[in-house]
Structures are given as C-alpha cells and as structure tokens.
Design a protein around this motif. Structure first.
Motif, mmCIF file in Angstrom:
data_model
loop_
_atom_site.group_PDB
_atom_site.id
_atom_site.type_symbol
_atom_site.label_atom_id
_atom_site.label_comp_id
_atom_site.label_asym_id
_atom_site.label_seq_id
_atom_site.Cartn_x
_atom_site.Cartn_y
_atom_site.Cartn_z
ATOM 1 N N MET A 1 4.512 -12.060 -0.009
ATOM 2 C CA MET A 1 5.438 -11.266 0.199
ATOM 3 C C MET A 1 5.050 -10.037 0.241
ATOM 4 N N THR A 2 5.015 -8.890 1.593
ATOM 5 C CA THR A 2 4.449 -7.572 1.678
ATOM 6 C C THR A 2 5.480 -6.481 1.670
ATOM 7 N N PHE A 3 5.436 -5.713 0.363
ATOM 8 C CA PHE A 3 6.523 -4.298 0.298
ATOM 9 C C PHE A 3 6.060 -3.564 0.381
ATOM 10 N N GLU A 4 7.459 -2.233 0.940
ATOM 11 C CA GLU A 4 6.696 -0.912 1.352
ATOM 12 C C GLU A 4 6.646 0.037 0.051
ATOM 13 N N ILE A 5 5.794 0.748 -0.027
ATOM 14 C CA ILE A 5 5.401 1.003 -1.498
ATOM 15 C C ILE A 5 4.995 2.660 -0.818
ATOM 16 N N PRO A 6 5.452 3.250 -0.359
ATOM 17 C CA PRO A 6 5.349 5.065 0.120
ATOM 18 C C PRO A 6 4.531 5.367 -0.425
ATOM 19 N N ASP A 7 3.292 6.051 -0.311
ATOM 20 C CA ASP A 7 2.891 6.979 -1.388
ATOM 21 C C ASP A 7 2.757 7.935 -1.681
ATOM 22 N N ASP A 8 3.805 8.361 -1.120
ATOM 23 C CA ASP A 8 4.322 10.030 -1.263
ATOM 24 C C ASP A 8 5.112 10.173 -2.970
ATOM 25 N N ARG A 9 5.237 8.908 -3.593
ATOM 26 C CA ARG A 9 5.862 8.861 -4.537
ATOM 27 C C ARG A 9 5.016 8.245 -5.964
ATOM 28 N N SER A 120 -1.282 2.639 -5.317
ATOM 29 C CA SER A 120 -1.947 1.208 -5.413
ATOM 30 C C SER A 120 -1.504 0.906 -6.996
ATOM 31 N N GLU A 121 -1.954 1.370 -8.122
ATOM 32 C CA GLU A 121 -1.570 0.849 -9.301
ATOM 33 C C GLU A 121 -0.092 -0.059 -9.256
ATOM 34 N N TYR A 122 1.024 0.243 -8.805
ATOM 35 C CA TYR A 122 2.523 -0.393 -8.599
ATOM 36 C C TYR A 122 2.177 -1.730 -7.914
ATOM 37 N N GLU A 123 1.161 -1.007 -6.841
ATOM 38 C CA GLU A 123 1.372 -2.671 -6.014
ATOM 39 C C GLU A 123 0.465 -3.850 -7.176
ATOM 40 N N GLU A 124 -0.601 -3.503 -7.627
ATOM 41 C CA GLU A 124 -1.800 -4.029 -8.413
ATOM 42 C C GLU A 124 -0.444 -4.452 -9.854
ATOM 43 N N HIS A 125 0.197 -3.892 -10.191
ATOM 44 C CA HIS A 125 2.116 -4.176 -10.845
ATOM 45 C C HIS A 125 2.611 -5.310 -10.971
ATOM 46 N N ILE A 126 2.493 -5.451 -9.523
ATOM 47 C CA ILE A 126 4.037 -6.140 -9.327
ATOM 48 C C ILE A 126 3.073 -7.739 -8.660
#
Length: 126
Positions: A1-9, A120-126
C-alpha cells in the motif's frame, strides 16, 4: 500500500509529522497517513490546551479508534499555541485529511524540526 508522505514537513519515528507555519518558530503537528490507516476509523481525540508545555518524545494526547487507543507523542519541545478544535467535534478529519485539515496542535518551538526524519527517511522507516 502507498501512503501519502508530503515532503514539506518532517516526521518522527512514532508517526507524527511537524510542519513549519508562516509564524516564526511555530510548527503544526499531526499524525501521518500511515498512522491513521493503522488506527482505522478515529472516533475520539484528546488534545492538550493552549499554553501547555510539551517535551520532545513525551505523550501529549490520545487518539481513539474503533480498533485501538493510541498515545500521540510530541516531535518537538515547546508551548502549545493553538489546538485544532474541529478535531474534537469531527475526529474523522484525521482519517479524511491527516496532513491538512486533520492537524492536531501548533507549537512554538526553539528546536526547529531539522532533527526529524525527512519524507524519504520516514518512507524507509515504515
């Protein structure tokens, strides 16, 4: 599943996000799309009051869903400047739009948010 991870935060490993606002030193905080998806339908939120002091890593609220009760942790140290009152009456806003209308609190902080995970680091984390 793909989650929204805005890169402005920036993101905490505990699944909260922090975004700088137009006000100097003030960041908005909410939970991530991943977190709201894991919780399921949110039915209640308990948030701090304006003026409350938050410490990075400490619990500052609770979100209750039909599946679970989850603590919310502060990604920064600072003072609560604003609370999203709409969340109290419409907690489902967190499910509908966790990154915009579903924000939880705004906090004045001196520490900034650069120490938190990038998108991108958070995306790797999840």
């Amino acid at each position: 599943m793909t989650f929204e991870i805005p890169d402005d935060r920036r993101y905490a490993e505990s699944h909260e996000w922090a975004k700088k606002t137009d006000a100097e030193g003030v960041v908005r905080i909410g939970i991530t799309d991943f977190a709201q998806d894991e919780l399921g339908d949110i039915v209640f939120a308990e948030l701090p009051e304006v003026g409350d002091e938050l410490s990075e890593g400490d619990e500052f609220g609770v979100i209750e869903s039909i599946k679970a009760v989850s603590d919310i942790y502060s990604p920064v140290t600072g003072t609560v400047e604003d609370v999203n009152g709409e969340i109290i009456d419409q907690p489902e806003l967190i499910n509908d739009d966790p990154h915009e209308s579903g924000w939880l609190v705004a906090v004045e902080t001196e520490s900034g948010i650069d120490h938190l995970l990038t998108a991108s680091e958070y995306e790797e984390h999840i």
